[in-house]
Design a protein around this motif. Structure first.
Motif, PDB file in Angstrom:
ATOM      1  N   ARG A  99     142.431  52.748 -25.980  1.00 31.13           N
ATOM      2  CA  ARG A  99     142.263  51.970 -24.894  1.00 31.13           C
ATOM      3  C   ARG A  99     142.003  52.396 -23.586  1.00 31.13           C
ATOM      4  O   ARG A  99     141.302  51.986 -22.569  1.00 31.13           O
ATOM      5  CB  ARG A  99     143.583  51.052 -24.926  1.00 31.13           C
ATOM      6  N   GLN A 102     138.620  53.479 -23.058  1.00 31.44           N
ATOM      7  CA  GLN A 102     137.623  52.388 -22.918  1.00 31.44           C
ATOM      8  C   GLN A 102     137.823  51.791 -21.601  1.00 31.44           C
ATOM      9  O   GLN A 102     136.759  51.732 -21.130  1.00 31.44           O
ATOM     10  CB  GLN A 102     138.072  51.150 -23.830  1.00 31.44           C
ATOM     11  N   VAL A 103     138.920  51.955 -21.145  1.00 31.98           N
ATOM     12  CA  VAL A 103     138.919  51.749 -19.471  1.00 31.98           C
ATOM     13  C   VAL A 103     138.347  52.587 -18.733  1.00 31.98           C
ATOM     14  O   VAL A 103     137.635  52.155 -17.683  1.00 31.98           O
ATOM     15  CB  VAL A 103     140.624  51.646 -19.130  1.00 31.98           C
ATOM     16  N   ARG A 106     134.835  51.689 -18.911  1.00 29.22           N
ATOM     17  CA  ARG A 106     134.395  50.636 -18.323  1.00 29.22           C
ATOM     18  C   ARG A 106     135.004  50.432 -17.000  1.00 29.22           C
ATOM     19  O   ARG A 106     135.150  49.423 -16.225  1.00 29.22           O
ATOM     20  CB  ARG A 106     135.038  49.602 -19.110  1.00 29.22           C
ATOM     21  N   ILE A 110     136.054  47.154 -14.102  1.00 35.85           N
ATOM     22  CA  ILE A 110     137.457  46.759 -13.708  1.00 35.85           C
ATOM     23  C   ILE A 110     137.642  46.752 -12.131  1.00 35.85           C
ATOM     24  O   ILE A 110     138.233  45.982 -11.864  1.00 35.85           O
ATOM     25  CB  ILE A 110     138.270  47.719 -14.390  1.00 35.85           C
ATOM     26  N   ARG A 152     145.531  44.750 -12.778  1.00 35.05           N
ATOM     27  CA  ARG A 152     144.085  44.509 -13.297  1.00 35.05           C
ATOM     28  C   ARG A 152     144.241  45.393 -14.611  1.00 35.05           C
ATOM     29  O   ARG A 152     143.730  45.127 -15.814  1.00 35.05           O
ATOM     30  CB  ARG A 152     142.871  44.952 -12.615  1.00 35.05           C
ATOM     31  N   GLU A 155     146.574  44.294 -17.354  1.00 32.40           N
ATOM     32  CA  GLU A 155     146.085  43.198 -18.159  1.00 32.40           C
ATOM     33  C   GLU A 155     145.060  43.707 -19.045  1.00 32.40           C
ATOM     34  O   GLU A 155     144.768  43.257 -20.391  1.00 32.40           O
ATOM     35  CB  GLU A 155     145.109  42.398 -17.220  1.00 32.40           C
ATOM     36  N   GLU A 156     144.298  44.931 -19.105  1.00 31.77           N
ATOM     37  CA  GLU A 156     143.339  45.692 -19.986  1.00 31.77           C
ATOM     38  C   GLU A 156     144.099  46.413 -21.015  1.00 31.77           C
ATOM     39  O   GLU A 156     143.730  46.498 -22.230  1.00 31.77           O
ATOM     40  CB  GLU A 156     142.346  46.303 -19.290  1.00 31.77           C
TER      41      GLU A 156
END
Length: 193
Positions: A99, A102-103, A106, A110, A152, A155-156
């Motif tokens: 995860r 992935q953040v 991305r 975000i 934020r 949340e991800e």
């Protein structure tokens, strides 16, 4: 049994001993040994070939921890790659690492493209996200945006994953050594941003 010397001296094969000539694989020896073991006192009878297994065989197989094949899927069936990868990730505890990556991949989605053009995440260890900016002005701006970014990102990634954002300024050259270094001086200040 006549006058022929070969006939009297040649050993005669017994029913339990294989003949002297055999194939290289040793299959005839294995068969003879299995026959001899089944005929010996206390020996187990030779296994049946073909046909359905007996109830005793099924019970023995279950006690040994084996699963019978049948209409229900088990680990011996072909598996989808997605399921195998998900099990491997879960067994190694890589969920959070994936995860986080992935953040990081991305990041522009975000935080927004304008902010992402001037800063990038470096590490996330024990809830502390380290972000490097390309100018000190962006470092100040990012420090003001930190609470919004923490919300934020959580949340991800999941609640409590990011607790603190540590904002670092640009990599600057060290002016501690060289011809023009000054002892106890104030340093280069912000000449690069």
């Amino acid at each position: 049994m006549g006058d022929d010397p070969d006939e009297t001296t040649a050993p005669r094969p017994t029913p339990d001993v294989p003949p002297a000539e055999h194939d290289d694989g040793g299959l005839d020896y294995a068969r003879a040994a299995a026959r001899a073991a089944s005929k010996a006192p206390g020996g187990t009878p030779a296994k049946r070939r073909g046909g359905p297994p007996s109830d005793a065989d099924r019970r023995r197989h279950r006690r040994a921890g084996g699963r019978g094949s049948g209409a229900h899927p088990d680990d011996r069936d072909p598996q989808l790659l997605e399921g195998l990868v998900a099990r491997m990730v879960a067994s190694h505890g890589w969920e959070l690492d994936l995860r986080v990556q992935q953040v990081f991949g991305r990041w522009a989605e975000i935080v927004g493209t304008e902010v992402a053009d001037h800063c990038r995440p470096e590490t996330l260890v024990d809830g502390k996200l380290v972000v490097r900016t390309d100018a000190t002005a962006w470092a100040t701006q990012l420090k003001l945006m930190a609470p919004t970014l923490v919300r934020r990102l959580n949340e991800e990634l999941g609640h409590g994953t990011v607790t603190v954002i540590d904002v670092l300024g640009p990599h600057l050259p060290s002016w501690k050594r060289g011809l023009r270094s000054v002892r106890d001086g104030r340093g280069p200040r912000d000449t690069y941003g």
